[in-house]
Design an enzyme around this catalytic site. Structure first.
Site, PDB file in Angstrom:
ATOM      1  N   SER A  15      25.526 -16.591   7.439  1.00  0.00           N
ATOM      2  CA  SER A  15      24.607 -17.658   7.041  1.00  0.00           C
ATOM      3  C   SER A  15      24.123 -18.490   8.227  1.00  0.00           C
ATOM      4  CB  SER A  15      25.297 -18.567   6.016  1.00  0.00           C
ATOM      5  OG  SER A  15      25.660 -17.839   4.864  1.00  0.00           O
ATOM      6  N   CYS A  43      30.445 -15.276   3.458  1.00  0.00           N
ATOM      7  CA  CYS A  43      30.087 -15.921   2.198  1.00  0.00           C
ATOM      8  C   CYS A  43      29.459 -14.940   1.219  1.00  0.00           C
ATOM      9  CB  CYS A  43      29.139 -17.087   2.459  1.00  0.00           C
ATOM     10  SG  CYS A  43      28.645 -17.940   0.947  1.00  0.00           S
ATOM     11  N   CYS A  48      32.327 -16.580  -0.785  1.00  0.00           N
ATOM     12  CA  CYS A  48      31.884 -17.475  -1.860  1.00  0.00           C
ATOM     13  C   CYS A  48      31.202 -16.775  -3.024  1.00  0.00           C
ATOM     14  CB  CYS A  48      30.908 -18.525  -1.321  1.00  0.00           C
ATOM     15  SG  CYS A  48      31.019 -18.911   0.423  1.00  0.00           S
ATOM     16  N   LYS A  51      33.442 -14.224  -5.019  1.00  0.00           N
ATOM     17  CA  LYS A  51      34.529 -15.030  -5.595  1.00  0.00           C
ATOM     18  C   LYS A  51      34.022 -15.827  -6.786  1.00  0.00           C
ATOM     19  CE  LYS A  51      35.050 -19.004  -4.070  1.00  0.00           C
ATOM     20  NZ  LYS A  51      35.161 -20.087  -3.061  1.00  0.00           N
ATOM     21  N   TYR A 178      42.788 -23.504  -0.731  1.00  0.00           N
ATOM     22  CA  TYR A 178      41.833 -23.331  -1.820  1.00  0.00           C
ATOM     23  C   TYR A 178      41.597 -21.867  -2.157  1.00  0.00           C
ATOM     24  CZ  TYR A 178      38.051 -22.355   1.552  1.00  0.00           C
ATOM     25  OH  TYR A 178      37.257 -21.804   2.536  1.00  0.00           O
ATOM     26  N   GLU A 182      42.302 -20.488  -5.862  1.00  0.00           N
ATOM     27  CA  GLU A 182      41.176 -19.925  -6.599  1.00  0.00           C
ATOM     28  C   GLU A 182      41.502 -18.533  -7.126  1.00  0.00           C
ATOM     29  OE1 GLU A 182      37.407 -22.172  -4.398  1.00  0.00           O
ATOM     30  OE2 GLU A 182      38.153 -20.273  -3.609  1.00  0.00           O
ATOM     31  N   THR A 311      30.014 -22.776   4.280  1.00  0.00           N
ATOM     32  CA  THR A 311      28.731 -22.112   4.483  1.00  0.00           C
ATOM     33  C   THR A 311      27.572 -23.087   4.708  1.00  0.00           C
ATOM     34  OG1 THR A 311      29.436 -20.165   3.249  1.00  0.00           O
ATOM     35  CG2 THR A 311      27.065 -20.537   3.425  1.00  0.00           C
ATOM     36  N   HIS A 435      25.753 -40.964 -22.171  1.00  0.00           N
ATOM     37  CA  HIS A 435      26.762 -40.748 -23.225  1.00  0.00           C
ATOM     38  C   HIS A 435      26.268 -39.706 -24.223  1.00  0.00           C
ATOM     39  CE1 HIS A 435      30.090 -41.846 -25.859  1.00  0.00           C
ATOM     40  NE2 HIS A 435      29.217 -41.844 -26.867  1.00  0.00           N
ATOM     41  N   GLU A 440      30.344 -40.113 -17.422  1.00  0.00           N
ATOM     42  CA  GLU A 440      30.105 -41.527 -17.668  1.00  0.00           C
ATOM     43  C   GLU A 440      31.303 -42.379 -17.248  1.00  0.00           C
ATOM     44  OE1 GLU A 440      30.016 -42.901 -21.863  1.00  0.00           O
ATOM     45  OE2 GLU A 440      30.468 -40.808 -22.362  1.00  0.00           O
TER      46      GLU A 440
END
Length: 452
Positions: A15, A43, A48, A51, A178, A182, A311, A435, A440
């Protein structure tokens, strides 16, 4: 007429490298780029993108269960890994083709070859061809790191996980970052029996402590068998998979063992040492704010510099480099207050300082809400969403936002804009709530749960 064949030669077609090449070419530079594997980099090809597709696939069992609670007469059949993988491979082929097409349309020349440095202005391709350039940009990314231990050659990494011939019935995931978390969630959702080892006291080191604990508890509630303070001592091939001996005395056979214990820069074998390019203790290429090395004609962007290994950061660094060197606009990538998402299950979205880091910097107020959201509450789930704001007690600026729950990654992108602009807690309070939504809560938390 320049003495060089190219104004810029880029090593690496990920990238960051492709963005730099394209922008430099648009500025009028003569650009060449070499990629030894597949265009698109980690990536697109082995990170990414595949995955996230696996994350989506792994979520459908839960969606089907929820659909029944909402009145739909649906049943979950079996998961066809071969069909999914074929479609995923086709999507990666499409994306690689797009990268190649965009590069070609910019006017840059592409080479399917490994490139190494000969001197500050010359690269040598793996076919023996030597090419000269006024500037050389290294954008070679990183690779998974597996420590050396008995049987370490029998484990797989995130590079190989997308090429599995079949979905394993059982898998051990080693690591607490991570990527490990993941994949633990992915395989758990797809139906594998998942065990995860991490040598530390809690997964997701470096993220907000409360968010880490929330995710670890939820992962276990969803079926991941998590062992903290645990490391692998040895892996031995046996019938049906691999026998793993752990530091806590546990011995068990797993069909597959996946290591996700960190990544290292792809800087070895490029010829950096011979021409004196400075590297750090982890192999990272040392650069200044404008991605320039200690050799004036050589630059580096992305994971090979080990600054912020994401990335979008590599893309920004590559673009800034091209604008600075070829566009007449001196620009550096801004590495402050970068929003990010971790596609664990449940998902984490975060921007700014953790509570721990903010507390060390000065007095803070912490606003936090943990609740069962409407959609999953109706479906009978006990899992809670976490919404957390870390606020400077003096300036009232929101220093950090940490979200755990469905679509946290989508939410943190927009929240990141407000935090980047310097929004205060009162700015959040003045914003009308939407809402009924989970988000919120971010504008309705009136009293801090604690101060420090």
């Amino acid at each position: 007429m320049s003495q060089f064949e190219y104004d810029l030669f880029v090593i690496g077609g990920g990238s960051g490298g492709v963005r730099a090449a394209r922008i430099a070419a648009e500025h009028g530079a003569r650009v060449g780029l070499a990629e030894e594997y597949r265009m698109g980099g980690t990536c697109v090809i082995r990170g990414c993108v595949p995955k996230k597709l696996m994350v989506y696939a792994s979520g459908y069992p839960g969606h089907v269960g929820d659909a029944r609670e909402y009145g739909w007469d649906v049943r979950l059949g079996g998961f066809d890994w071969a069909a999914f993988r074929a479609k995923m491979d086709a999507e990666l082929d499409r994306l690689e083709s797009a990268y190649r097409g965009n590069l070609a349309r910019s006017g840059a020349a592409g080479f399917d070859a490994r490139a190494t440095l000969v001197d500050p202005h010359t690269v040598e391709l793996s076919d023996g061809q030597r090419l000269s350039a006024a500037h050389i940009l290294i954008a070679t990314g990183g690779h998974p790191f597996v420590p050396d231990f008995p049987g370490s050659d029998h484990v797989m990494t995130s590079n190989e996980v997308f090429k599995l011939d079949a979905l394993p019935e059982s898998i051990l995931v080693v690591g607490g970052g991570y990527i490990a978390c993941e994949f633990a969630g992915i395989f758990n959702g797809l139906g594998s029996k998942v065990t995860q080892f991490y040598r530390g006291a809690q997964v997701l080191r470096g993220f907000d402590g409360e968010a880490r604990g929330h995710i670890a508890d939820a992962m276990q509630a969803r079926g991941v068998e998590l062992h903290l303070g645990t490391n692998v001592m040895a892996v031995t091939p046996v019938e049906g998979g691999y026998r793993v001996k752990a530091s806590n005395g546990m011995e068990q056979v797993f069909e597959k063992v996946l290591y996700a214990t960190g990544r290292k820069p792809n800087s070895a074998g490029l010829g950096l040492e011979a021409i004196g390019v400075e590297t750090g203790r982890n192999g990272e290429i040392v650069v200044d704010d404008y991605s320039q090395t200690n050799i004036p004609s050589i630059y580096a962007v992305g994971d090979v510099t080990d600054r912020v290994n994401l990335t979008p950061v590599a893309i920004r660094e590559g673009h800034a480099f091209a604008d600075t060197v070829f566009g007449g606009t001196q620009r550096s990538a801004d590495h402050d207050l970068i929003p990010s998402a971790v596609f664990t299950q449940p998902e984490l979205g975060t921007v700014g300082l953790s509570e721990e880091a903010a507390r060390d910097a000065g007095p803070i107020e912490v606003y936090c809400a943990a609740f069962r959201p409407m959609q999953s509450l109706f479906a009978g789930h006990d899992e809670r969403v976490l919404m957390k704001l870390v606020v400077c007690a003096d300036t009232r600026k929101v220093l950090g936002v940490h979200l755990v729950g469905d679509h946290a990654g989508e939410m943190i992108q927009t929240i990141g804009i407000a935090v980047k602009m310097g929004a205060t807690k009162e700015d959040f309070d003045r914003t009308m709530a939407v809402h009924p939504t989970m988000a919120e809560e971010l504008v309705t938390m009136k009293s801090p749960v604690r101060t420090a």
